[in-house]
Design an enzyme around this catalytic site. Sequence first.
Site, PDB file in Angstrom:
ATOM      1  N   THR A  46       0.825  -1.205   0.000  1.00  0.00           N
ATOM      2  CA  THR A  46       0.000   0.000   0.000  1.00  0.00           C
ATOM      3  C   THR A  46       0.861   1.257   0.000  1.00  0.00           C
ATOM      4  O   THR A  46       0.586   2.213  -0.734  1.00  0.00           O
ATOM      5  CB  THR A  46      -0.914   0.014   1.236  1.00  0.00           C
ATOM      6  OG1 THR A  46      -1.673  -1.192   1.278  1.00  0.00           O
ATOM      7  CG2 THR A  46      -1.858   1.202   1.211  1.00  0.00           C
ATOM      8  N   THR A  47       1.919   1.262   0.811  1.00  0.00           N
ATOM      9  CA  THR A  47       2.796   2.424   0.907  1.00  0.00           C
ATOM     10  C   THR A  47       3.497   2.699  -0.416  1.00  0.00           C
ATOM     11  O   THR A  47       3.874   3.837  -0.701  1.00  0.00           O
ATOM     12  CB  THR A  47       3.823   2.220   2.037  1.00  0.00           C
ATOM     13  OG1 THR A  47       3.118   1.946   3.248  1.00  0.00           O
ATOM     14  CG2 THR A  47       4.693   3.443   2.238  1.00  0.00           C
ATOM     15  N   TYR A 135      -2.681 -10.193   5.330  1.00  0.00           N
ATOM     16  CA  TYR A 135      -2.601  -8.787   5.718  1.00  0.00           C
ATOM     17  C   TYR A 135      -3.993  -8.305   6.100  1.00  0.00           C
ATOM     18  O   TYR A 135      -4.871  -8.209   5.247  1.00  0.00           O
ATOM     19  CB  TYR A 135      -2.021  -7.966   4.567  1.00  0.00           C
ATOM     20  CG  TYR A 135      -1.865  -6.478   4.839  1.00  0.00           C
ATOM     21  CD1 TYR A 135      -1.921  -5.956   6.126  1.00  0.00           C
ATOM     22  CD2 TYR A 135      -1.646  -5.606   3.777  1.00  0.00           C
ATOM     23  CE1 TYR A 135      -1.768  -4.597   6.362  1.00  0.00           C
ATOM     24  CE2 TYR A 135      -1.484  -4.234   4.003  1.00  0.00           C
ATOM     25  CZ  TYR A 135      -1.548  -3.741   5.296  1.00  0.00           C
ATOM     26  OH  TYR A 135      -1.405  -2.393   5.524  1.00  0.00           O
ATOM     27  N   ARG A 140      -8.724   0.018   5.924  1.00  0.00           N
ATOM     28  CA  ARG A 140      -8.652   0.187   4.467  1.00  0.00           C
ATOM     29  C   ARG A 140      -9.583  -0.760   3.721  1.00  0.00           C
ATOM     30  O   ARG A 140     -10.117  -0.415   2.680  1.00  0.00           O
ATOM     31  CB  ARG A 140      -7.211  -0.040   3.981  1.00  0.00           C
ATOM     32  CG  ARG A 140      -6.250   1.084   4.333  1.00  0.00           C
ATOM     33  CD  ARG A 140      -4.900   0.859   3.662  1.00  0.00           C
ATOM     34  NE  ARG A 140      -3.965   1.925   3.957  1.00  0.00           N
ATOM     35  CZ  ARG A 140      -3.852   3.045   3.265  1.00  0.00           C
ATOM     36  NH1 ARG A 140      -4.639   3.252   2.219  1.00  0.00           N
ATOM     37  NH2 ARG A 140      -2.965   3.971   3.590  1.00  0.00           N
TER      38      ARG A 140
END
Length: 295
Positions: A46-47, A135, A140
């Site tokens: 995501t980052t 995860y 999110r």
Amino acid sequence: MEQLYGTGVALVTPFQKDGSVDVEALRRVVRYSIDGGIDYLVVLGTTGESVTLNQEEKKLVIRTVIDENKGSLPLVIGIGGNNTSLLVEELRNADLGAFDAVLSVSPYYNKPTQEGIYQHYKLLASVSPKPIILYNVPGRTGSNILPSTVVRLAQDCPNIIAIKEACGNMEQIRQLLKEVPAGFYVISGDDSTALPTVVEGGIGVISVLAQGMPVEMSKMMQLGLNGNHEDAFQLHHALSPGMNLIFEEGNPAGIKAIFESLGISTAVVRLPLIEATPALKARIADFVRSFAVSI
């Protein structure tokens, strides 16, 4: 799993001012993490703004990280989404030879039931050539992987070896650590819960802040894993303002502001994200400059 103890970082994808992938800046980010004592690298999470990258850009990012890493650290790749059949094909066809594990986010937006989450991961595990790290990030995805579902997957799928847990709820994390079978591991997915998770029996963190402050975060986690909780929590409390600052206007806007302040990359992000405001950038830069923990 020994390769995944300690501090992993969810790498950013640096962009040039025109929005294109900045390969040289990505090399600098990787080198900065390696030189700072990070234990492993996570690519296209995501980052890394992976959902805004096209296939050619993803390949470019992967090649760049592999080349700059030069086998120094274990590598984890993010392959996740909410289209199970598409992920199955990706796992079957991807060249994952350089990677040690796959990090796969729980299906987002669809809001599957616990049974749907279980069946999704069971199918991915059946085709993945590499071990899978679950995860869980309810903030999110819109759904929470309950400990009971994690336990089922851990028991039924030998290829599922760990979970990156970012539920933000230490009660749930404690329950998870108590219930998962031996040989299945819990990794914190939040910087703020990284040390508490290790104290309760987790094996480390996949961190955002650690790529901007690798020496300090790595030291905190090693102290925690070695049982030196007093010194570890001193570092945790000193780092906490930075953990909060970098998420104040969303991720990865905050961590990219750190890299801008360090002269490593720009703070450019892709829409629908926007850069951190000048006021926040200034506060982040002040925090980085004034950080005065003896290491």
